[in-house]
Design an enzyme around this catalytic site. Structure first.
Site, PDB file in Angstrom:
ATOM      1  N   LYS A  16     -58.354 -67.336  49.793  1.00  0.00           N
ATOM      2  CA  LYS A  16     -58.059 -65.926  49.540  1.00  0.00           C
ATOM      3  C   LYS A  16     -58.027 -65.194  50.880  1.00  0.00           C
ATOM      4  O   LYS A  16     -58.843 -65.474  51.770  1.00  0.00           O
ATOM      5  CB  LYS A  16     -59.155 -65.348  48.626  1.00  0.00           C
ATOM      6  N   SER A  23     -59.087 -59.872  41.287  1.00  0.00           N
ATOM      7  CA  SER A  23     -58.287 -59.721  42.473  1.00  0.00           C
ATOM      8  C   SER A  23     -57.827 -61.033  43.102  1.00  0.00           C
ATOM      9  O   SER A  23     -56.898 -61.014  43.915  1.00  0.00           O
ATOM     10  CB  SER A  23     -59.090 -58.936  43.515  1.00  0.00           C
ATOM     11  N   SER A  61     -63.436 -61.186  39.758  1.00  0.00           N
ATOM     12  CA  SER A  61     -62.204 -61.454  40.509  1.00  0.00           C
ATOM     13  C   SER A  61     -61.841 -62.926  40.684  1.00  0.00           C
ATOM     14  O   SER A  61     -60.741 -63.229  41.137  1.00  0.00           O
ATOM     15  CB  SER A  61     -62.284 -60.802  41.896  1.00  0.00           C
TER      16      SER A  61
END
Lengths: 493, 482
Positions: free
Chosen positions: A80, A155, A179
């Site tokens: 990420k 996210s 997330s």
């Protein structure tokens, strides 16, 4: 023959050990998959071909020399883009960090490299991990691989999407209020948030420090455990990391659930949860019962206040954590007549709407005269939630609920309604407030062909029983569907 | 100023001289090239996290213990949020509720009176970087550009806050001086005001004598010597009284001490002041300082200035000398050693705090480098006691010893300063003087004693000051038949 990109980590690792293919070939398969899918998916913000091939070739040389480092040696993994990578741009999907290249690796990144993993690239996210759809990326949204008109969740939407389509074998995400788990559920893969402190946060660009945890997204429970094992454990650079040996979660996968007590969270099984999601959740719970677990209903009354408490605590911490992005030392700078003006302009132009909304909320919640009513009160709710969980775990081994109240929603559907968007995390937030581990495992598809995830929660450092139950859920569900974007008609047009 | 009373409280920041910074491994080093002692943590790079420095915690516990504070077993770190370019995270890790130490006191002796100053709190925080404003009078508002140096960012900083117990600029200065001595004695910081490793802020208000309500206070910053601390407070008291007597009111604000102009200037008022939005630092666990650790640190404390001063007084030093000796531990050590080996306290104390300190200053050396060995001090004192040297000659010998000319006896001989104690030689000199002044001899014989001094002076002059005046007097009395 199966495309190499569709193997699990354990299959790929065995293949590498047996010399059936090389790490370079694995990487090539993953990059080929990315070439086909990325135009539509937009899961990656950066693909580091050069670094990845160097790492893959190094893994091949180690294996040739008989010095394999472990099950991740030579396995392509995505990161990420809020995890710092030395020499590779790290943007948090924000304009304010456009072009920012960290001088150091996050501890998790360093540990993956030590384990021989091949870092493919950096995945898309909601700006600074604030969002539930990956629409809040300054570089454009990621699409759901099962239906490109829909969001992948967030996210960690980029991480979930690339793992789902096979342009990485696994990925690391971060989970502040769901997330990792929510996008994993919406993309039909496994996503796990460890106990707070099990994985070092050093090098994770902080959103809400007391809630953030890094965890794995993978296509199987076992793969998630393999990745977690590589990154978990005490780090002298993170004062909140646990000094004890990590739990032996990798050894519990085959145990089954015979004799375990499983609590179904009553508050998360009713209003606001999509009926199809509820039905699949009940079916999964029934399968656990059939496998020998004792299933009971458990009440967590304070969970009703979790969302409100979270949206005071997380913005409060974010308002402070994001203060450092001021144009003075790195990232975007918008000039102004004075230093103050320069900082204000940089922040106004560099941050997106949702980030600014949360900074404002958090600043307000911490202000003199409001602190007790907002932040102080939210901390009290947090204590109540911890107590509710602790009380529940006196009678059950794990708790289960849906991961997300709905399956993937359409792009734009909730973009203009922050409260509807915030509600996406209603099931996942309690574990963050409690600091406990939780995992989402795919259990089926709804009538539109969109994946549904089951959330399993365990007490702090209860990863062993968490993975034990997750593995049983996975076996019971027999979830084998593949997203449309990864299927052959898309691959070979 | 009559009819007014000042109320003063002081906040002091002390940089701890630990090897590494408060929350990272960077070295604590003054005088490095800018931005060379930095890392992701003290630069506030994205993703970096703080890890507390145990040595710094020991340092603050020492200070808190020396100030008689309750040391909290569980102490909390907070974030103090404000934007400033030299504060890399735009928040400072500090403390708020549950600081390391609370409820202490420091006893001062000012003008012969004892004054106990309450210590509200002693807390731990991190220092900021330094700004160099270019193209201005040193103020950020007028700067063309600003250069930042983060070497100081993250250096452990201890803040010591007093109760508003001080009433005069002199007391404030005495407090500052005593705190500086304590910190230096503890060995946790060099506490240099000029270099900023010790910094004072003073809160000052005034009220009518005899009233108990507090007036509106101002906070004064930028005093970089004990003298300017005293001057700034004195100025500020005068300014506030002037404002009030003219019927105005004091504005609660921060004021900057301008050393050159000798006055305080308004920096920012309360309305513009920040809301720091304190909240508990989520990146750090509560600081646990258990009983065993506290006791170990308490047991390791050196003798503190007050105790040391009392010991020196017991050895025969007067209050003023004792205070001066304690300021420079090497002098106190020499004093103790020399006196315990029989040297008279008054003489040795006067040399150490007088000639020796003055010599060091005159050659620009540290006292430690020039102070004579105990043996030399004992020998020199012994020569005075044995009347081999006059007090004046002893000072000349001391100068020679300080200049590296040799041992006291060696210098005395080389410089021909030994007193003439030989009876025969003295009798000869006296006889010559008496012969020259028969009239004076007559007066003495007639019973007057005053002229004896005159004759002693003549003999001293004739011997170039080397005669032992007591012996000379004895011989004159005998010879003149007094």
């Amino acid at each position: 023959m199966t495309d190499l990109a569709d193997l699990t980590i354990s299959e790929a690792s065995r293949g590498l050990d047996d010399g059936r293919f090389s790490a370079r070939e694995l990487l090539e398969a993953v990059l080929r998959r990315a070439t086909v899918t990325e135009a539509q998916l937009h899961g990656y913000l950066t693909i580091d071909r050069e670094g990845a091939f160097a790492a893959a070739d190094a893994a091949d040389r180690r294996r040739a020399a008989g010095g394999r480092r472990g099950p991740l040696d030579g396995i392509p993994i995505a990161l990420k883009d809020n995890l710092c990578t030395r020499g590779v741009e790290t943007t948090c999907a924000s304009q304010i960090l456009a072009g920012y290249v960290p001088p150091y690796d996050a501890t998790v990144v360093a540990r993956l490299r030590e384990a021989g993993a091949v870092a493919v690239g950096k995945t898309n996210l909601d700006e600074f991990a604030m969002g539930s759809s990956t629409e809040n990326s300054a570089y454009g949204p990621t699409r759901n691989p099962w239906d490109p008109e829909r969001v992948p969740g967030g996210s960690s939407g980029g991480s979930a999407a690339v793992v789902a389509v096979g342009s990485a074998f696994a990925a690391l995400g971060s989970d502040t209020g769901g997330s990792i788990r929510q996008p994993a559920a919406l993309c039909g893969i496994v996503g796990m948030k460890p106990t707070y402190g099990l994985v070092s946060r050093y090098g994770l660009v902080a959103f809400a420090s007391s809630l953030d945890q890094i965890g794995p997204l993978a296509r199987t429970v076992e793969d998630a455990a393999t990745v977690l094992a590589a990154v978990a454990g005490w780090d002298p650079h993170d004062a909140t990391s646990h000094p004890e040996e990590p739990p032996a979660f990798h050894r519990s996968l085959e145990r089954g659930v015979e004799g375990l007590r499983i609590g179904v969270v009553a508050e998360l099984m009713g209003a606001g949860i999509d009926p199809e999601v509820l039905a699949e959740t009940r079916a999964a719970v029934d399968r656990l019962a059939a496998a020998g677990a004792e299933v009971v209903e458990v009440g967590l009354p304070s969970v009703d206040y979790a969302l409100s408490a979270y949206y005071l605590i997380a913005p409060a911490e974010c308002s402070s954590n994001l203060a450092r992005f001021d144009g003075v030392r790195y990232g975007l700078r918008v000039e102004g007549g004075t230093a103050e003006e320069m900082m204000a302009r940089t922040r106004a132009e560099g941050f997106g709407a949702e980030v600014i909304r949360r900074i404002l909320l958090g600043t307000y919640a911490l202000s003199a005269g409001y602190y007790e009513a907002f932040y102080g009160q939210a901390q009290k709710v947090r204590t109540l939630i911890r107590r509710d969980f602790a009380a529940a775990y006196e009678t059950v081994d794990v708790l289960v609920s849906p991961t997300s109240p709905t399956t993937a929603f359409r792009l734009g559907e909730r973009a203009s309604d922050p409260l509807a968007m915030y509600y996406s995390d209603v099931c996942t937030i309690p574990s963050n407030l409690a600091g406990d581990p939780a995992i989402s495992v795919p259990i089926g598809l709804d009538s539109r062909g969109l994946p549904i995830g089951l959330q399993i929660m365990a007490p702090a450092l209860g990863e062993e029983v968490l993975f034990q139950v997750a593995a049983e859920v996975e076996r019971g569900a027999g979830f084998a569907a593949r997203p449309r974007l990864a299927s052959s008609e898309v691959m070979e047009p | 100023m009559t009819g007014w009373e000042a109320v003063i409280g002081i906040e002091t920041h002390v940089e701890l001289q630990t090897r590494s910074k408060m929350f990272c491994g960077c070295r604590v080093d003054v005088g490095d090239e800018p931005n060379t002692a930095v890392c992701p943590v003290c630069l506030g790079l994205p993703g970096a996290l703080p890890v507390p420095n145990r040595a710094a915690i020991e340092g603050i516990v020492k200070i808190a213990t020396a100030l008689g504070c309750v040391v909290n077993e569980r102490s909390l770190f907070y974030r103090k949020n404000y934007f400033y370019p030299d504060l890399p995270k735009n928040y400072q890790i500090s403390q708020y509720t549950y600081p390391v130490g609370e409820h202490g006191r420091l006893v001062l002796h000012v003008d012969g009176e004892e004054l106990a100053v309450g210590i509200t709190r002693v807390h731990m925080e991190e220092d900021t970087g330094k700004s160099l404003h270019v193209g201005s009078g040193g103020r950020i508002q007028e700067a063309e550009h600003t250069l930042l140096d983060f070497n100081r960012s993250g250096v452990p900083l201890v803040e010591i806050v007093t109760e508003p117990d001080l009433r005069t600029p002199e007391q404030a200065r005495a407090y500052g001086a005593e705190l500086q001595r304590i910190v230096r004695t503890l060995g946790v910081s060099d506490a240099r005001l000029e270099e900023g490793s010790m910094r004072f802020d003073a809160n000052v208000s005034v009220r009518r004598s005899g009233t108990s309500e507090l007036g509106v206070r101002t906070e004064i910053k930028n005093m970089n010597s004990l003298r300017s601390l005293q001057r700034a407070i004195a100025f500020e008291i005068g300014r506030q009284v002037e404002v009030l007597e003219a019927g105005g009111s004091v504005v609660q604000e921060t004021r900057h001490w301008n050393e050159a102009e000798g006055r305080t200037v308004a920096m920012r008022s309360k309305e513009e002041s920040e809301d720091y939005r304190y909240f508990q630092e989520p990146d750090l666990l509560p600081l646990e300082i258990d009983e065993a650790w506290r006791q170990r640190i308490a047991a390791s404390l050196p003798r503190l200035p007050a105790a040391r001063r009392a010991e020196l007084v017991a050895l025969g030093a007067d209050d003023r000398t004792a205070t001066l000796l304690v300021d420079t531990p090497v002098l106190a050590d020499r004093f103790e050693a020399a006196v315990s080996r029989g040297a008279p306290a008054r003489t040795v104390g006067s040399w150490l705090t007088g000639e020796i300190v003055a010599y060091a200053r005159s050659v620009g050396a540290d006292v430690e480098e020039v102070v004579p060995a105990v043996e030399d001090l004992v020998e020199l004192a012994g020569m005075v006691e044995a009347a081999e040297l006059s007090a004046t000659a002893a000072k000349q010998v001391l100068a020679g010893v300080l200049a590296g000319e040799g041992t006291p006896r060696g210098v005395a001989e080389a410089r021909d300063l030994l007193q003439i104690s030989d009876e025969g030689a003295l009798e000869e000199a006296v006889a010559a003087v008496l012969a020259d002044h028969p009239d004076v001899v007559e007066q003495i014989r007639a019973g007057e004693t005053k002229p004896i001094g005159f004759l002693v002076g003549r003999v001293m002059r004739a011997t170039g000051g080397k005669a032992d005046p007591r012996k000379v007097q004895e011989i004159i009395r005998r010879e003149a038949g007094a």
